[in-house]
Design an enzyme around this catalytic site. Structure first.
Site, PDB file in Angstrom:
ATOM      1  N   LYS A  83     -17.528  -9.998  -7.659  1.00 35.84           N
ATOM      2  CA  LYS A  83     -16.207 -10.616  -7.463  1.00 35.84           C
ATOM      3  C   LYS A  83     -15.544 -10.081  -6.208  1.00 35.84           C
ATOM      4  O   LYS A  83     -15.043 -10.845  -5.381  1.00 35.84           O
ATOM      5  CB  LYS A  83     -15.320 -10.313  -8.686  1.00 35.84           C
ATOM      6  CG  LYS A  83     -13.843 -10.517  -8.455  1.00 35.84           C
ATOM      7  CD  LYS A  83     -13.024 -10.168  -9.686  1.00 35.84           C
ATOM      8  CE  LYS A  83     -12.571  -8.745  -9.813  1.00 35.84           C
ATOM      9  NZ  LYS A  83     -11.410  -8.341  -8.993  1.00 35.84           N
ATOM     10  N   ARG A 115      -3.647 -10.878  -6.503  1.00 36.29           N
ATOM     11  CA  ARG A 115      -3.240 -10.087  -5.338  1.00 36.29           C
ATOM     12  C   ARG A 115      -4.190 -10.225  -4.166  1.00 36.29           C
ATOM     13  O   ARG A 115      -3.791 -10.120  -3.012  1.00 36.29           O
ATOM     14  CB  ARG A 115      -3.155  -8.616  -5.706  1.00 36.29           C
ATOM     15  CG  ARG A 115      -2.018  -8.256  -6.609  1.00 36.29           C
ATOM     16  CD  ARG A 115      -1.998  -6.767  -6.817  1.00 36.29           C
ATOM     17  NE  ARG A 115      -2.041  -6.083  -5.537  1.00 36.29           N
ATOM     18  CZ  ARG A 115      -0.989  -5.848  -4.767  1.00 36.29           C
ATOM     19  NH1 ARG A 115       0.210  -6.179  -5.191  1.00 36.29           N
ATOM     20  NH2 ARG A 115      -1.110  -5.273  -3.604  1.00 36.29           N
ATOM     21  N   CYS A 153       1.458  -4.854 -10.033  1.00 34.04           N
ATOM     22  CA  CYS A 153       0.590  -5.440 -11.044  1.00 34.04           C
ATOM     23  C   CYS A 153       0.414  -4.428 -12.163  1.00 34.04           C
ATOM     24  O   CYS A 153       1.030  -3.365 -12.143  1.00 34.04           O
ATOM     25  CB  CYS A 153      -0.748  -5.848 -10.450  1.00 34.04           C
ATOM     26  SG  CYS A 153      -1.802  -4.460 -10.088  1.00 34.04           S
ATOM     27  N   ARG A 186       1.334  -1.684  -5.968  1.00 38.03           N
ATOM     28  CA  ARG A 186       0.197  -1.785  -5.043  1.00 38.03           C
ATOM     29  C   ARG A 186       0.730  -2.246  -3.695  1.00 38.03           C
ATOM     30  O   ARG A 186       0.862  -3.430  -3.429  1.00 38.03           O
ATOM     31  CB  ARG A 186      -0.872  -2.729  -5.599  1.00 38.03           C
ATOM     32  CG  ARG A 186      -1.558  -2.130  -6.805  1.00 38.03           C
ATOM     33  CD  ARG A 186      -2.576  -3.041  -7.404  1.00 38.03           C
ATOM     34  NE  ARG A 186      -3.766  -3.207  -6.589  1.00 38.03           N
ATOM     35  CZ  ARG A 186      -4.760  -4.028  -6.912  1.00 38.03           C
ATOM     36  NH1 ARG A 186      -4.695  -4.746  -8.017  1.00 38.03           N
ATOM     37  NH2 ARG A 186      -5.816  -4.134  -6.146  1.00 38.03           N
ATOM     38  N   PRO A 187       1.027  -1.272  -2.813  1.00 38.27           N
ATOM     39  CA  PRO A 187       1.643  -1.623  -1.539  1.00 38.27           C
ATOM     40  C   PRO A 187       0.695  -2.413  -0.636  1.00 38.27           C
ATOM     41  O   PRO A 187      -0.524  -2.402  -0.850  1.00 38.27           O
ATOM     42  CB  PRO A 187       1.938  -0.255  -0.919  1.00 38.27           C
ATOM     43  CG  PRO A 187       1.031   0.704  -1.593  1.00 38.27           C
ATOM     44  CD  PRO A 187       0.765   0.165  -2.961  1.00 38.27           C
ATOM     45  N   ILE A 188       1.261  -3.098   0.367  1.00 38.61           N
ATOM     46  CA  ILE A 188       0.413  -3.791   1.354  1.00 38.61           C
ATOM     47  C   ILE A 188       0.715  -3.277   2.763  1.00 38.61           C
ATOM     48  O   ILE A 188       0.431  -3.944   3.751  1.00 38.61           O
ATOM     49  CB  ILE A 188       0.568  -5.337   1.292  1.00 38.61           C
ATOM     50  CG1 ILE A 188       2.032  -5.756   1.449  1.00 38.61           C
ATOM     51  CG2 ILE A 188      -0.036  -5.904   0.028  1.00 38.61           C
ATOM     52  CD1 ILE A 188       2.175  -7.225   1.816  1.00 38.61           C
ATOM     53  N   ASP A 189       1.311  -2.065   2.816  1.00 37.64           N
ATOM     54  CA  ASP A 189       1.687  -1.527   4.128  1.00 37.64           C
ATOM     55  C   ASP A 189       0.500  -1.400   5.083  1.00 37.64           C
ATOM     56  O   ASP A 189       0.649  -1.592   6.292  1.00 37.64           O
ATOM     57  CB  ASP A 189       2.376  -0.160   3.956  1.00 37.64           C
ATOM     58  CG  ASP A 189       1.516   0.826   3.187  1.00 37.64           C
ATOM     59  OD1 ASP A 189       1.119   0.486   2.055  1.00 37.64           O
ATOM     60  OD2 ASP A 189       1.219   1.910   3.710  1.00 37.64           O
ATOM     61  N   LEU A 190      -0.693  -1.112   4.566  1.00 38.77           N
ATOM     62  CA  LEU A 190      -1.846  -0.944   5.466  1.00 38.77           C
ATOM     63  C   LEU A 190      -2.287  -2.282   6.068  1.00 38.77           C
ATOM     64  O   LEU A 190      -2.741  -2.333   7.211  1.00 38.77           O
ATOM     65  CB  LEU A 190      -3.020  -0.297   4.722  1.00 38.77           C
ATOM     66  CG  LEU A 190      -2.800   1.161   4.303  1.00 38.77           C
ATOM     67  CD1 LEU A 190      -3.946   1.653   3.421  1.00 38.77           C
ATOM     68  CD2 LEU A 190      -2.653   2.064   5.537  1.00 38.77           C
ATOM     69  N   ASP A 228     -12.803   1.238 -10.821  1.00 37.26           N
ATOM     70  CA  ASP A 228     -13.060   0.034 -11.615  1.00 37.26           C
ATOM     71  C   ASP A 228     -14.033   0.265 -12.777  1.00 37.26           C
ATOM     72  O   ASP A 228     -14.259  -0.643 -13.582  1.00 37.26           O
ATOM     73  CB  ASP A 228     -13.573  -1.107 -10.723  1.00 37.26           C
ATOM     74  CG  ASP A 228     -12.499  -1.580  -9.754  1.00 37.26           C
ATOM     75  OD1 ASP A 228     -11.318  -1.269  -9.972  1.00 37.26           O
ATOM     76  OD2 ASP A 228     -12.846  -2.264  -8.767  1.00 37.26           O
TER      77      ASP A 228
HETATM   78  N1  EPU Z   1      -2.941   1.287  -0.644  1.00 37.33           N
HETATM   79  C1  EPU Z   1      -1.889   1.622   0.155  1.00 37.33           C
HETATM   80  N2  EPU Z   1      -1.429   0.689   1.036  1.00 37.33           N
HETATM   81  C2  EPU Z   1      -1.976  -0.545   1.140  1.00 37.33           C
HETATM   82  C3  EPU Z   1      -3.051  -0.887   0.317  1.00 37.33           C
HETATM   83  C4  EPU Z   1      -3.503   0.055  -0.570  1.00 37.33           C
HETATM   84  O1  EPU Z   1      -1.382   2.733   0.085  1.00 37.33           O
HETATM   85  O2  EPU Z   1      -1.528  -1.332   1.976  1.00 37.33           O
HETATM   86  C5  EPU Z   1      -3.500   2.267  -1.616  1.00 37.33           C
HETATM   87  C6  EPU Z   1      -3.227   1.882  -3.066  1.00 37.33           C
HETATM   88  O3  EPU Z   1      -1.990   2.335  -3.519  1.00 37.33           O
HETATM   89  C7  EPU Z   1      -4.404   2.524  -3.782  1.00 37.33           C
HETATM   90  C8  EPU Z   1      -5.531   2.436  -2.760  1.00 37.33           C
HETATM   91  O4  EPU Z   1      -4.908   2.268  -1.499  1.00 37.33           O
HETATM   92  O5  EPU Z   1      -4.152   3.879  -4.022  1.00 37.33           O
HETATM   93  C9  EPU Z   1      -6.481   1.282  -2.979  1.00 37.33           C
HETATM   94  O6  EPU Z   1      -5.761   0.184  -3.477  1.00 37.33           O
HETATM   95  P1  EPU Z   1      -5.769  -1.276  -2.981  1.00 37.33           P
HETATM   96  O7  EPU Z   1      -4.660  -1.921  -3.742  1.00 37.33           O
HETATM   97  O8  EPU Z   1      -5.798  -1.440  -1.524  1.00 37.33           O
HETATM   98  O9  EPU Z   1      -7.095  -1.810  -3.485  1.00 37.33           O
HETATM   99  P2  EPU Z   1      -7.608  -3.201  -3.027  1.00 37.33           P
HETATM  100  O10 EPU Z   1      -8.408  -3.008  -1.799  1.00 37.33           O
HETATM  101  O11 EPU Z   1      -6.505  -4.193  -3.007  1.00 37.33           O
HETATM  102  C10 EPU Z   1      -9.905  -3.324  -4.228  1.00 37.33           C
HETATM  103  C11 EPU Z   1     -10.439  -4.045  -5.427  1.00 37.33           C
HETATM  104  C12 EPU Z   1      -9.879  -3.430  -6.701  1.00 37.33           C
HETATM  105  C13 EPU Z   1     -10.269  -1.961  -6.709  1.00 37.33           C
HETATM  106  C14 EPU Z   1      -9.732  -1.262  -5.440  1.00 37.33           C
HETATM  107  C15 EPU Z   1     -10.133   0.182  -5.339  1.00 37.33           C
HETATM  108  C16 EPU Z   1     -10.706  -6.271  -4.502  1.00 37.33           C
HETATM  109  C17 EPU Z   1     -10.323  -7.698  -4.537  1.00 37.33           C
HETATM  110  N3  EPU Z   1     -10.065  -5.463  -5.345  1.00 37.33           N
HETATM  111  O12 EPU Z   1      -8.510  -3.538  -4.258  1.00 37.33           O
HETATM  112  O13 EPU Z   1     -10.512  -4.096  -7.767  1.00 37.33           O
HETATM  113  O14 EPU Z   1      -9.748  -1.341  -7.847  1.00 37.33           O
HETATM  114  O15 EPU Z   1     -10.227  -1.944  -4.274  1.00 37.33           O
HETATM  115  O16 EPU Z   1     -11.519   0.303  -5.248  1.00 37.33           O
HETATM  116  O17 EPU Z   1     -11.600  -5.881  -3.765  1.00 37.33           O
HETATM  117  C18 EPU Z   1     -10.843  -4.787  -9.994  1.00 37.33           C
HETATM  118  O18 EPU Z   1     -11.832  -5.435  -9.617  1.00 37.33           O
HETATM  119  O19 EPU Z   1     -10.592  -4.581 -11.211  1.00 37.33           O
HETATM  120  C19 EPU Z   1      -9.918  -4.241  -8.988  1.00 37.33           C
HETATM  121  C20 EPU Z   1      -8.665  -3.902  -9.270  1.00 37.33           C
END
Ligand code: EPU
Length: 423
Positions: A23, A93, A117, A122-126, A311
């Site tokens: 996924k 998201r 969520c 879950r920030p998007i600052d990056l 995960d």
């Molecule tokens: N973070 C920031 N700033 C940002 C983005 C993330 O500080 O702009 C931090 C978050 O707070 C967290 C870490 O970085 O501590 C990773 O989180 P992020 O929300 O970026 O994860 P993601 O890349 O959005 C993907 C998977 C998630 C998985 C995470 C961690 C996808 C679509 N989703 O999310 O999958 O948990 O990486 O490995 O690739 C799942 O499948 O159940 C799921 C939640």
């Protein structure tokens, strides 16, 4: 009426299961199709809710999607739009993944801001930091993130994409996609190293992008002016693989897992073995899993790849709730990701959670009851617990599970699980 699983537990799983495409690889890969007007053909695309949501998003932007089983053809019959609407983004998201491709290709993106969520904030600052580093301007108004490239297009640069929380998989993918069509060279330092990033880079390379270093913490992208059509098979889902390893072990069963990539689960396999699970790596696509004579407590910490993935935390917690001894689990990615613990406790487990750390005192048997999933992996953990429990349990709110597992109960049934979907 919400659909639920009714599970009569206590049956050891046996037989063979075939793992689907990932996924979390398929989602950014689908977003990457925005980078070209030409046709992209994808194989091994899992059938699940989040993928359907990404189809809806791409269709709302103007792509045409044709799906036959696990093969998906993405075409662009007309011009593309650049607005990702709230009704879709609030369902998933990962919709934010269209930002980079839209700005790179069309010079503009308006994305409804994703909120928090069930895993916590879950920030998007990056994502914003990365696209701004490529010279885009971002502003947020009326709940939308409005991103514009300069007139001459995005401009490559050197950036660091990690934060105090480490790297972000989706932010790395978003900026990697944007950089493929930026002018000059981009270096993303602090990049996520997950196999899904590597798989995305493979597709982008087939489309004509020039990328090196994917899978390491520094990715270099030399921008090109256009990308073209390509064909690609999505990498196997390492989280689904880990989930089935635990399903076999928690039920006292033994199964063969086909079409997986054991190499992507090295640390998880090491810890699962320590917890008493016998795992034979038959070849680079096949595992044979057998429950050990006893379940043993282990301590583990969730960390970015190649360490133990968040995960798989919930599913492993379900297993460890039945292990001999005390396990300490530290969740560093999403400290709030422990909603399953309270539900497991309703089944008799002894888990206490404090500040992102769970302490599990293993018990001999869980007792059957009704439990409620509140997120995708937590929901899967409850199914695993119910499979290990004598008597009949119900797992409610399984729409969370449908978001991310391809034919979950069909695959479990084939392995001998007594599980039915009902209203
Ligand atoms: N973070 C920031 N700033 C940002 C983005 C993330 O500080 O702009 C931090 C978050 O707070 C967290 C870490 O970085 O501590 C990773 O989180 P992020 O929300 O970026 O994860 P993601 O890349 O959005 C993907 C998977 C998630 C998985 C995470 C961690 C996808 C679509 N989703 O999310 O999958 O948990 O990486 O490995 O690739 C799942 O499948 O159940 C799921 C939640």
């Amino acid at each position: 009426m919400l659909t639920k699983f009714v599970i009569e537990g206590g049956h050891a799983l046996s037989g063979a299961v075939t793992i689907s495409g990932a996924k979390n690889a398929a989602l950014p890969i689908l977003a990457a199709t925005i980078l070209t007007k030409e046709t992209i053909t994808l194989h091994n695309v899992p059938v699940l809710e989040d993928i359907s949501t990404m189809f809806s998003l791409l269709e709302s932007l103007g792509k045409k999607i044709t799906r036959k089983d696990n093969t998906v053809i993405i075409e662009e019959p007309n011009s593309l739009g650049y607005e990702a609407p709230y009704e879709i983004v609030n369902r998933m998201r990962a919709s934010i993944a269209v930002m980079g491709p839209l700005v790179a290709r069309l010079g503009k993106a308006i994305i409804s801001m994703p909120g928090g969520c069930n895993l916590g904030p879950r920030p998007i600052d990056l994502h914003i930091k990365g696209i701004e580093a490529l010279s885009a301007t971002c502003c947020t108004t009326h709940g939308n993130l409005d991103v514009s490239a300069p007139e001459q297009g995005l401009i490559g640069t050197i950036m660091n994409l990690s934060s105090k929380n480490g790297s972000s998989v989706l932010a790395t993918e978003n900026i990697l996609m944007a950089a493929t069509l930026s002018k000059g060279t981009t270096i993303i330092n602090g990049a996520a190293k997950e196999p899904e990033v590597v798989d995305l880079a493979k597709l982008l390379t087939k489309m004509g992008a020039k990328i090196s270093g994917a899978g390491t913490e520094s990715i270099t992208i030399e921008g090109v002016s256009t990308l073209h059509g390509a064909e690609h098979a999505v990498v196997a889902d390492r989280i689904e693989t880990g989930t089935f390893i635990i399903a076999a072990a928690i039920t006292g069963g033994e199964i063969t897992i086909n079409n997986c990539v054991p190499e992507h689960l090295e640390e998880a396999i090491r810890l699962f073995r320590e917890a008493g699970i016998s795992i034979d790596i038959i070849d680079d696509k096949t595992l044979f899993v057998k429950a050990g004579s006893s379940k043993k407590a282990v301590d583990f910490t969730t960390l970015p790849h190649p360490l133990f993935p968040t995960d798989l935390q919930s599913q492993f917690v379900a297993y460890l709730s039945l292990a001999e001894g005390k396990s300490i689990i530290t969740e560093t990615i999403y400290p709030d990701r422990f909603m399953h613990a309270a539900e497991l406790n309703r089944m008799g487990a002894n888990i206490t959670v404090d500040n992102g750390i769970a302490k599990i005192i293993g018990i001999k048997e869980l007792s059957s009851t009704s439990v409620m999933s509140s997120d995708l992996r937590g929901g899967a953990a409850l199914v695993l617990a119910a499979l290990a429990t004598k008597g009949t349990s119900e797992v409610l709110r399984i729409y969370h599970i449908d978001r991310g597992y391809d034919k979950f109960e069909e695959k479990l049934k084939k392995l001998g699980a007594h599980i039915t979907r009902t209203n």
